[in-house]
Design an enzyme around this catalytic site. Structure first.
Site, mmCIF file in Angstrom:
data_model
loop_
_atom_site.group_PDB
_atom_site.id
_atom_site.type_symbol
_atom_site.label_atom_id
_atom_site.label_comp_id
_atom_site.label_asym_id
_atom_site.label_seq_id
_atom_site.Cartn_x
_atom_site.Cartn_y
_atom_site.Cartn_z
ATOM 1 N N HIS A 213 0.820 -1.214 0.000
ATOM 2 C CA HIS A 213 0.000 0.000 0.000
ATOM 3 C C HIS A 213 0.852 1.262 0.000
ATOM 4 O O HIS A 213 0.347 2.344 -0.296
ATOM 5 C CB HIS A 213 -0.941 -0.013 1.215
ATOM 6 C CG HIS A 213 -2.126 -0.909 1.027
ATOM 7 N ND1 HIS A 213 -3.420 -0.451 1.037
ATOM 8 C CD2 HIS A 213 -2.206 -2.234 0.793
ATOM 9 C CE1 HIS A 213 -4.245 -1.461 0.827
ATOM 10 N NE2 HIS A 213 -3.527 -2.566 0.682
ATOM 11 N N SER A 217 0.341 -1.211 -6.184
ATOM 12 C CA SER A 217 0.445 -2.448 -6.962
ATOM 13 C C SER A 217 1.109 -2.212 -8.308
ATOM 14 O O SER A 217 0.899 -1.176 -8.945
ATOM 15 C CB SER A 217 -0.952 -3.037 -7.190
ATOM 16 O OG SER A 217 -1.561 -3.397 -5.975
ATOM 17 N N LYS A 241 -13.920 -9.412 -7.959
ATOM 18 C CA LYS A 241 -13.007 -10.257 -8.730
ATOM 19 C C LYS A 241 -12.329 -11.288 -7.828
ATOM 20 O O LYS A 241 -12.162 -12.464 -8.207
ATOM 21 C CB LYS A 241 -11.958 -9.373 -9.412
ATOM 22 C CG LYS A 241 -11.285 -10.019 -10.617
ATOM 23 C CD LYS A 241 -10.504 -8.983 -11.414
ATOM 24 C CE LYS A 241 -9.989 -9.570 -12.717
ATOM 25 N NZ LYS A 241 -9.331 -8.564 -13.556
ATOM 26 N N ASP A 242 -11.917 -10.855 -6.636
ATOM 27 C CA ASP A 242 -11.296 -11.777 -5.688
ATOM 28 C C ASP A 242 -12.285 -12.842 -5.220
ATOM 29 O O ASP A 242 -11.914 -14.010 -5.056
ATOM 30 C CB ASP A 242 -10.748 -11.015 -4.479
ATOM 31 C CG ASP A 242 -9.424 -10.333 -4.780
ATOM 32 O OD1 ASP A 242 -8.819 -10.650 -5.817
ATOM 33 O OD2 ASP A 242 -8.996 -9.479 -3.985
ATOM 34 N N GLU A 285 8.119 -33.419 0.757
ATOM 35 C CA GLU A 285 6.853 -33.024 0.144
ATOM 36 C C GLU A 285 7.119 -32.371 -1.206
ATOM 37 O O GLU A 285 8.203 -31.842 -1.457
ATOM 38 C CB GLU A 285 6.107 -32.049 1.057
ATOM 39 C CG GLU A 285 5.525 -32.691 2.316
ATOM 40 C CD GLU A 285 4.280 -33.497 2.012
ATOM 41 O OE1 GLU A 285 3.170 -33.079 2.358
ATOM 42 O OE2 GLU A 285 4.423 -34.592 1.426
#
Length: 422
Positions: A213, A217, A241-242, A285
């Site tokens: 922030h 972005s 959208k998220d 893993e």
């Protein structure tokens, strides 16, 4: 940004004394976001969602887990069989680890492709890599807790790697073990750290979002927002959208939880740990396999330095090199979308990481993809060589020699007129 006006008297009373609602309004509601973000930007919020899921399920699992070598395996079986919905909580936690790494790996590759590590976002990138390191430590220690065969022998192999370091190696291994072999003190230490580190990750995520922030972005064009027309409020455009992305992700996640819960696991881990019986092929893993392949690929000594130490250094270097990427990339163009040569090298890197994962999964003397004469260890060495060459050679040289496509004048231009084709 103007100060919000609260009509609810309770909200106003709280906000006047602790402006938490104003902070949320500025950072999650009217936060200006580039208008051209694609669904590739969803994976940061998805990773945050999985982190919260992992912490919550972990808290409930701890209520029924016993961190003792004589009872750990049976306590996990009790969670699965006797605790109400214990099977669901554990399968969400176990598969959540894989989902977390999937989201973070995609998030990192997206950052690499679109140049999200370039100035002024270096600190944002560094915090992201620290999150990855904390995730790896947490996942490794969590894998030990069920105290199955792979848990025990995986911990034995990985902790023994530190013995490669001269002078401090052996004392460090004994400190990790809490004795002279893996046993109850080791399990207790790993249990304590496995419970603690997710909250460290949560703190790093807060710093990550704070840094995001501050510098704002990045976006697919790599062009900074210059006018108000280049940005839109985070809500409702990106919250919707998220949420859509989260719906698709949950279908994928819950498919494994309900229909293939052991897909990412090893069958040997359903056998109680036995120090007297070594599994025929010990593998970590899946999310550690590329790094394991790098470790194994160094089977030679240089200038008297043992192969084991060189392998451990190469494995750690594969992470450390990510910290210096902002200075290794010499291109003045941020996004690979406008770099016609480098984007092909990026594709090779992407494939190379899958090859490393495949090599880490197979035994060293196996043939790569069944190709006669091409052993997995040789292919792992070639893939390791390209991995480091990509960052240390390709990035600096291609950045200097490449002629990028013309950038759009603004984000709005790329949205309205087709960007580079304008």
């Amino acid at each position: 940004m103007s100060a919000p006006v609260w009509n609810n008297k309770v909200v106003k009373w709280v906000d006047d004394r602790l402006p938490v609602f104003s902070m949320l309004h500025h950072s999650a509601y009217e936060y200006p976001t580039p208008k051209n973000l694609s669904y590739m930007w969803n994976f940061g919020s998805l990773a945050g969602f999985v982190l919260v899921t992992m912490i919550l399920t972990g808290i409930f699992l701890v209520m029924n887990y016993t961190p003792h070598t004589d009872m750990a395996f049976d306590s996990v079986e009790r969670i699965m069989r006797d605790v109400n919905y214990g099977w669901l909580i554990r399968y969400m936690h176990v598969n959540g680890a894989s989902m977390f790494f999937i989201c973070v790996y995609i998030h990192i590759f997206r950052g690499l492709y679109y140049g999200s590590y370039k100035a002024p976002r270096e600190m944002l990138w560094w915090i992201g890599i620290l999150i990855l390191l904390a995730m790896m430590a947490t996942a490794f220690m969590g894998y030990v807790l069920p105290w199955g065969q792979m848990s025990f022998w995986g911990a034995t192999v990985i902790t023994n790697l530190f013995s490669a370091f001269p002078i401090v190696g052996e004392p460090l291994v004994h400190w990790l073990w809490g004795g002279f072999s893996i046993g109850n003190p080791t399990l207790n230490r790993f249990f304590s750290l496995h419970y603690l580190l997710p909250f460290v990750i949560l703190g790093l995520v807060v710093l990550h979002v704070w840094a995001l922030h501050t510098v704002r972005s990045n976006n697919p064009t790599g062009v900074e927002a210059k006018t108000p027309q280049d940005s839109i409020p985070f809500h409702p455009y990106y919250t919707i959208k998220d949420l859509f992305g989260m719906g698709i992700f949950l279908i994928f996640f819950l498919f494994f939880v309900f229909f293939a819960p052991d897909f990412f696991g090893e069958p040997d881990n359903y056998i109680p740990a036995n120090p007297l019986v070594t599994p025929p092929h010990i593998v970590p893993e899946w999310y550690f396999l590329p790094f394991y392949a790098i470790l194994r690929s160094i089977d030679f000594s240089i200038f008297g330095v043992p192969a084991k130490l060189l392998g451990v250094l190469a494995m750690f270097a594969s992470i450390v090199v990510l910290f210096v990427i902002p200075w290794l990339d010499t291109s003045k163009v941020r996004s690979s979308k406008y770099r016609p040569v480098y984007k092909w090298f990026f594709l090779i890197l992407f494939i190379d990481c899958f090859i490393l994962g495949y090599c880490g999964k197979k035994a060293p003397d196996d043939y790569f993809m069944g190709i006669e004469g091409l052993h997995v260890i040789v292919m792992g060495q070639l893939a390791t060589l390209y991995y480091f060459a990509h960052f240390l050679v390709v990035m600096p040289i291609v950045g200097k020699l490449e002629r990028p496509k013309p950038l759009p004048a603004s984000i709005s231009e790329s949205v309205l007129k087709g960007g580079a084709n304008a």
